[in-house]
Design a protein around this motif. Structure first.
Motif, PDB file in Angstrom:
ATOM      1  N   TRP A  43       0.720  -1.280  -0.155  1.00 19.08           N
ATOM      2  CA  TRP A  43      -0.022  -0.044   0.091  1.00 19.08           C
ATOM      3  C   TRP A  43       0.994   1.085   0.216  1.00 19.08           C
ATOM      4  N   PHE A  44       1.992   1.268   0.760  1.00 14.72           N
ATOM      5  CA  PHE A  44       2.982   2.340   0.671  1.00 14.72           C
ATOM      6  C   PHE A  44       3.524   2.582  -0.607  1.00 14.72           C
ATOM      7  N   ARG A  45       3.554   1.436  -1.512  1.00 15.25           N
ATOM      8  CA  ARG A  45       4.218   1.656  -2.837  1.00 15.25           C
ATOM      9  C   ARG A  45       2.882   2.252  -3.707  1.00 15.25           C
ATOM     10  N   ALA A  48       2.892   5.853  -3.072  1.00 19.20           N
ATOM     11  CA  ALA A  48       4.252   6.342  -3.429  1.00 19.20           C
ATOM     12  C   ALA A  48       4.302   6.633  -4.891  1.00 19.20           C
ATOM     13  N   ASP A  49       3.823   5.699  -5.595  1.00 18.38           N
ATOM     14  CA  ASP A  49       3.751   5.564  -6.994  1.00 18.38           C
ATOM     15  C   ASP A  49       2.780   7.005  -7.382  1.00 18.38           C
ATOM     16  N   GLN A  50       1.884   7.499  -6.448  1.00 18.43           N
ATOM     17  CA  GLN A  50       1.151   8.718  -6.937  1.00 18.43           C
ATOM     18  C   GLN A  50       1.751   9.974  -6.206  1.00 18.43           C
ATOM     19  N   GLY A  51       2.844   9.830  -5.756  1.00 15.57           N
ATOM     20  CA  GLY A  51       3.458  10.951  -5.356  1.00 15.57           C
ATOM     21  C   GLY A  51       3.462  11.484  -3.882  1.00 15.57           C
ATOM     22  N   LEU A  52       3.146  10.487  -3.069  1.00 21.05           N
ATOM     23  CA  LEU A  52       2.797  10.875  -1.654  1.00 21.05           C
ATOM     24  C   LEU A  52       4.144  10.701  -0.917  1.00 21.05           C
ATOM     25  N   ALA A  53       4.746  11.637  -0.233  1.00 22.21           N
ATOM     26  CA  ALA A  53       6.300  11.692   0.013  1.00 22.21           C
ATOM     27  C   ALA A  53       6.174  10.814   1.420  1.00 22.21           C
ATOM     28  N   GLU A  54       5.292  10.796   2.142  1.00 21.82           N
ATOM     29  CA  GLU A  54       5.683  10.152   3.443  1.00 21.82           C
ATOM     30  C   GLU A  54       5.473   8.432   3.075  1.00 21.82           C
ATOM     31  N   ALA A  55       4.605   7.972   2.240  1.00 24.58           N
ATOM     32  CA  ALA A  55       4.650   6.916   1.658  1.00 24.58           C
ATOM     33  C   ALA A  55       6.083   6.299   1.160  1.00 24.58           C
ATOM     34  N   ALA A  56       6.637   7.274   0.161  1.00 24.62           N
ATOM     35  CA  ALA A  56       7.779   7.099  -0.290  1.00 24.62           C
ATOM     36  C   ALA A  56       8.951   6.800   0.654  1.00 24.62           C
ATOM     37  N   ASN A  58       8.410   5.812   3.813  1.00 28.19           N
ATOM     38  CA  ASN A  58       8.058   4.392   4.489  1.00 28.19           C
ATOM     39  C   ASN A  58       8.673   3.320   3.729  1.00 28.19           C
ATOM     40  N   LEU A  59       8.555   3.579   2.384  1.00 30.89           N
ATOM     41  CA  LEU A  59       8.984   2.545   1.365  1.00 30.89           C
ATOM     42  C   LEU A  59      10.575   2.427   1.424  1.00 30.89           C
ATOM     43  N   ALA A  60      11.129   3.678   1.577  1.00 24.27           N
ATOM     44  CA  ALA A  60      12.830   3.675   1.713  1.00 24.27           C
ATOM     45  C   ALA A  60      13.182   2.811   3.067  1.00 24.27           C
ATOM     46  N   LEU A  61      12.525   3.189   4.050  1.00 26.77           N
ATOM     47  CA  LEU A  61      12.639   2.411   5.423  1.00 26.77           C
ATOM     48  C   LEU A  61      12.695   0.993   5.352  1.00 26.77           C
ATOM     49  N   GLY A  62      11.544   0.446   4.366  1.00 29.41           N
ATOM     50  CA  GLY A  62      11.118  -0.805   4.395  1.00 29.41           C
ATOM     51  C   GLY A  62      12.290  -1.515   3.565  1.00 29.41           C
ATOM     52  N   HIS A  63      12.908  -0.962   2.473  1.00 33.94           N
ATOM     53  CA  HIS A  63      13.954  -1.580   1.640  1.00 33.94           C
ATOM     54  C   HIS A  63      15.109  -1.403   2.445  1.00 33.94           C
ATOM     55  N   HIS A  64      15.627  -0.460   3.388  1.00 34.26           N
ATOM     56  CA  HIS A  64      16.605  -0.339   4.058  1.00 34.26           C
ATOM     57  C   HIS A  64      16.449  -1.547   5.113  1.00 34.26           C
ATOM     58  N   ASN A  65      15.510  -1.674   5.870  1.00 34.00           N
ATOM     59  CA  ASN A  65      15.594  -2.860   7.031  1.00 34.00           C
ATOM     60  C   ASN A  65      15.253  -4.261   6.335  1.00 34.00           C
ATOM     61  N   GLY A  66      14.821  -4.427   5.242  1.00 30.95           N
ATOM     62  CA  GLY A  66      14.313  -5.474   4.687  1.00 30.95           C
ATOM     63  C   GLY A  66      12.931  -6.114   5.355  1.00 30.95           C
ATOM     64  N   ASP A  67      12.154  -4.896   5.621  1.00 26.33           N
ATOM     65  CA  ASP A  67      10.737  -5.292   6.509  1.00 26.33           C
ATOM     66  C   ASP A  67       9.692  -5.274   5.488  1.00 26.33           C
ATOM     67  N   GLY A  68       9.130  -6.231   5.085  1.00 24.57           N
ATOM     68  CA  GLY A  68       7.979  -6.275   4.130  1.00 24.57           C
ATOM     69  C   GLY A  68       8.340  -6.103   2.570  1.00 24.57           C
ATOM     70  N   VAL A  69       9.712  -5.869   2.309  1.00 27.13           N
ATOM     71  CA  VAL A  69      10.206  -5.963   0.996  1.00 27.13           C
ATOM     72  C   VAL A  69      11.699  -6.350   1.121  1.00 27.13           C
TER      73      VAL A  69
END
Length: 233
Positions: A43-45, A48-56, A58-69
Motif C-alpha cells: 500500500w505504501f508503494r 508512493a507511485d502517486q507521489g505521496l512523500a511520506e509513503a515513499a 516508509n518504502l525507503a525504510l522498508g527496503h533499508h531494513n528488509g521489512d516487508g520488501v
C-alpha cells in the motif's frame, strides 16, 4: 471491523493515496487487522507511485531494513531521494546524513546543508540541530556561530536533548551569543534530565565549579553518577 477502517479500505482500493498510506500504516502496526509488513509496503508503494512523500519515505525504510520488501540499499536510496525531493522533512534529514557521512553516496556537504536547511525551515528538530552543527563545525561553510546558535536554540526549544546541550555550551563559551552561565546551566539541565550522559557530566562540572548554579558537591556527585548510569564514581 470498524467503520473508520472500512472507509479507509474502501478509499484505498479506490486509489486515494492518503487512504492507501493510512491503510498501509494499519497493516504495519496491526491496527484493525493483523500486522503484515508485506501488505503494508504494497500500500505504501501504491501511494508512493502517486507521489505521496511520506509513503515513499516508509518504502525507503522498508527496503533499508528488509521489512516487508527485499533489503535493497539502492531501492531504499531511490525512494529516499524521491521523498526528499517532495520536501518530506524526515527524508531530507536522513538524506542529508548520508551525504554528510558519505554513507553509500559520494560526500556532498553543500547538498547535505541544503537538505538540513529545508527540514529545519519545516520545523524538524533534528534538521535544525544538524544544520547548526554544519555552521558550528564549518562543514563545507564558513564557521558561523551566530547561525549555529539560532538553529541550536530552535531545536532546543522543541526538546531535542543534543541541541539543548549544544545551546548550553554556546551560552557557556559565548559562541554566537553573550556568555550567560545561568542560561548555560538551565539548558544543560534540560538535556541532562533527558538522560544525555555528556550533558549530565557537564552539569556536574557546573555544580562543582559553581558556574551558573549554586556550588554543590552533592549535586555534582549526583549528576556525575548519573552520567555513568547512576553508578557511584
Amino acid at each position: 471491523m470498524s467503520n473508520d477502517f472500512e472507509q479507509i479500505q474502501t478509499l484505498a482500493e479506490q486509489g486515494d493515496p492518503a487512504a492507501q498510506f493510512n491503510f498501509g500504516i494499519c497493516h504495519l502496526v496491526g491496527d484493525g487487522v493483523e500486522k503484515d509488513s508485506a501488505t503494508a509496503m504494497k500500500w505504501f508503494r501504491a501511494a508512493a507511485d502517486q507521489g505521496l512523500a511520506e509513503a515513499a519515505y516508509n518504502l525507503a525504510l522498508g527496503h533499508h531494513n528488509g521489512d516487508g520488501v527485499s533489503k535493497d540499499r539502492s531501492e531504499s536510496l531511490r525512494w529516499l531521494r524521491i521523498s526528499a525531493a517532495a520536501g518530506y522533512p524526515d527524508a531530507l534529514v536522513n538524506l542529508g546524513i548520508l551525504l554528510q557521512e558519505a554513507d553509500g553516496v559520494p560526500q556532498d556537504l553543500e547538498r547535505a546543508r541544503e537538505c538540513y536547511f529545508a527540514a529545519a525551515e519545516a520545523g524538524h528538530a533534528v534538521g535544525q540541530y544538524n544544520l547548526a552543527v554544519i555552521y558550528a563545525d564549518s562543514l563545507g561553510v564558513t564557521e558561523d556561530f551566530a547561525k549555529a546558535y539560532l538553529w541550536f536554540h530552535a531545536s532546543a526549544e522543541q526538546g531535542y536533548a543534543p541541541a539543548q546541550e549544544a545551546l548550553g555550551l554556546s551560552y557557556l563559551h559565548g559562541q554566537g551569543t553573550a556568555i550567560d552561565e545561568a542560561e548555560a546551566a538551565f539548558w544543560m539541565r534540560k538535556a541532562a534530565e533527558q538522560g544525555l550522559s555528556s550533558a549530565q557530566h557537564n552539569l556536574a562540572v557546573l555544580y562543582a565549579t559553581g558556574r551558573g548554579v549554586q556550588k554543590s558537591m552533592d549535586e555534582a556527585h549526583h549528576w556525575e553518577a548519573m552520567s555513568h548510569g547512576g553508578q557511584p564514581v
